[in-house]
Design a protein around this motif. Structure first.
Motif, mmCIF file in Angstrom:
data_model
loop_
_atom_site.group_PDB
_atom_site.id
_atom_site.type_symbol
_atom_site.label_atom_id
_atom_site.label_comp_id
_atom_site.label_asym_id
_atom_site.label_seq_id
_atom_site.Cartn_x
_atom_site.Cartn_y
_atom_site.Cartn_z
ATOM 1 N N LYS A 35 -3.359 -11.679 1.946
ATOM 2 C CA LYS A 35 -3.466 -11.754 0.493
ATOM 3 C C LYS A 35 -3.403 -13.189 -0.018
ATOM 4 O O LYS A 35 -3.635 -13.435 -1.211
ATOM 5 C CB LYS A 35 -2.369 -10.925 -0.155
ATOM 6 C CG LYS A 35 -0.956 -11.378 0.155
ATOM 7 C CD LYS A 35 0.055 -10.446 -0.495
ATOM 8 C CE LYS A 35 1.488 -10.869 -0.220
ATOM 9 N NZ LYS A 35 2.455 -9.937 -0.850
ATOM 10 N N ASP A 45 -7.584 -0.068 -1.695
ATOM 11 C CA ASP A 45 -7.388 -1.389 -1.103
ATOM 12 C C ASP A 45 -8.656 -2.228 -1.135
ATOM 13 O O ASP A 45 -8.589 -3.446 -1.305
ATOM 14 C CB ASP A 45 -6.921 -1.250 0.357
ATOM 15 C CG ASP A 45 -5.590 -0.532 0.461
ATOM 16 O OD1 ASP A 45 -4.615 -1.013 -0.130
ATOM 17 O OD2 ASP A 45 -5.534 0.523 1.135
ATOM 18 N N SER A 92 -2.674 -1.812 -4.822
ATOM 19 C CA SER A 92 -2.729 -2.287 -3.437
ATOM 20 C C SER A 92 -1.914 -3.566 -3.281
ATOM 21 O O SER A 92 -1.775 -4.355 -4.216
ATOM 22 C CB SER A 92 -4.177 -2.552 -3.028
ATOM 23 O OG SER A 92 -4.250 -3.127 -1.742
ATOM 24 N N GLU A 93 -1.389 -3.766 -2.071
ATOM 25 C CA GLU A 93 -0.651 -5.001 -1.792
ATOM 26 C C GLU A 93 -1.588 -6.197 -1.636
ATOM 27 O O GLU A 93 -1.169 -7.336 -1.821
ATOM 28 C CB GLU A 93 0.191 -4.829 -0.527
ATOM 29 C CG GLU A 93 1.333 -3.831 -0.684
ATOM 30 C CD GLU A 93 2.204 -3.759 0.549
ATOM 31 O OE1 GLU A 93 1.922 -4.500 1.521
ATOM 32 O OE2 GLU A 93 3.163 -2.969 0.552
#
Length: 239
Positions: free
Chosen positions: A222, A73, A126-127
């Protein structure tokens, strides 16, 4: 749970990241040449040491062989070497050996590029992946530093961040370059910011301040990308 990888993690600011950045249940891969004491902490954070010498060309492959297909991440690249006696009053660029110059450029720039390149597949899983490069105010204009190779490498790090940000924009990975001034890096993280402020009368930045900044960047959604942060000491008139 977040998964971190921290380069240059055995002492100073890197050690502070390993100790102060993750929360209970997080996993941190710790990259260093020597086994760091932070691996012995018992605080509910999983820490895995990857022994790698970033001055060697096989460093990236060693790291990838250890991580394999693990999701990452947050990647924090906190590596920087400088000229021998580069911060002493008697330092003179004329005396720098070509081999030392080449090593500074390799560790500070080439290894940065090759290691990050190797880890992009892990970050893409990763998001909300984040890459954070730790630069220096020496890489900014008008800071009056005369260590040619070190300064060149820190300017170069900003260029890496800028181009890399465009490369991974489609992947939703945010790239941030943080440029601190002189740090009180020899004051251990666990001894607190007040000790660092007292010892240097506020002329050096406590590592806790940089950890707090990175925590903020990591916590953002994000949708956000912090491009660059300059953090000189408030007493530094050249930064």
């Amino acid at each position: 749970m977040k998964k971190y990888i921290v380069f240059g993690a055995s002492q100073g600011l890197g050690d502070a990241f390993v100790r102060g950045l993750p929360d209970k249940g997080d996993h941190v891969w710790v990259i260093s040449r020597r086994r760091p004491d932070n691996l012995d902490l018992d605080d509910g954070i999983y820490r895995t040491w990857i022994q790698a010498d970033l001055s060697k060309e096989d460093a990236a492959s060693i790291i990838i062989d250890s991580l394999r297909e693990e999701t990452l991440d947050v990647l924090i690249y906190n590596v920087g070497i400088w000229e021998k006696e580069g911060f002493e009053d008697h330092y003179n660029f004329d005396n720098d050996a070509p081999a030392d110059i080449a090593n500074i450029i390799h560790v500070n720039i080439t290894a940065t590029i090759t290691c990050i390149q190797a880890l992009l597949p892990n970050l893409r899983q990763s998001e909300a992946g984040k890459i954070i490069l730790i630069g220096s105010t020496a890489g900014l204009d008008h800071t009056n530093n005369d260590q040619v190779s070190f300064v060149a490498s820190k300017y170069g790090l900003r260029g890496i961040a800028s181009a890399l940000r465009e490369h991974v924009r489609k992947d939703g990975i945010a790239v941030t370059c943080i440029n601190p001034g002189e740090l009180a890096a020899e004051i251990p993280f666990e001894e607190g910011a007040d000790k660092a402020i007292s010892k240097y009368n506020g002329t050096r930045i406590p590592v806790q301040d940089i950890v707090a900044l990175v925590k903020c960047v990591v916590s953002l959604s994000k949708a956000a990308c912090v491009k660059e942060i300059h953090v000189p000491a408030i007493t530094d008139l050249n930064a």
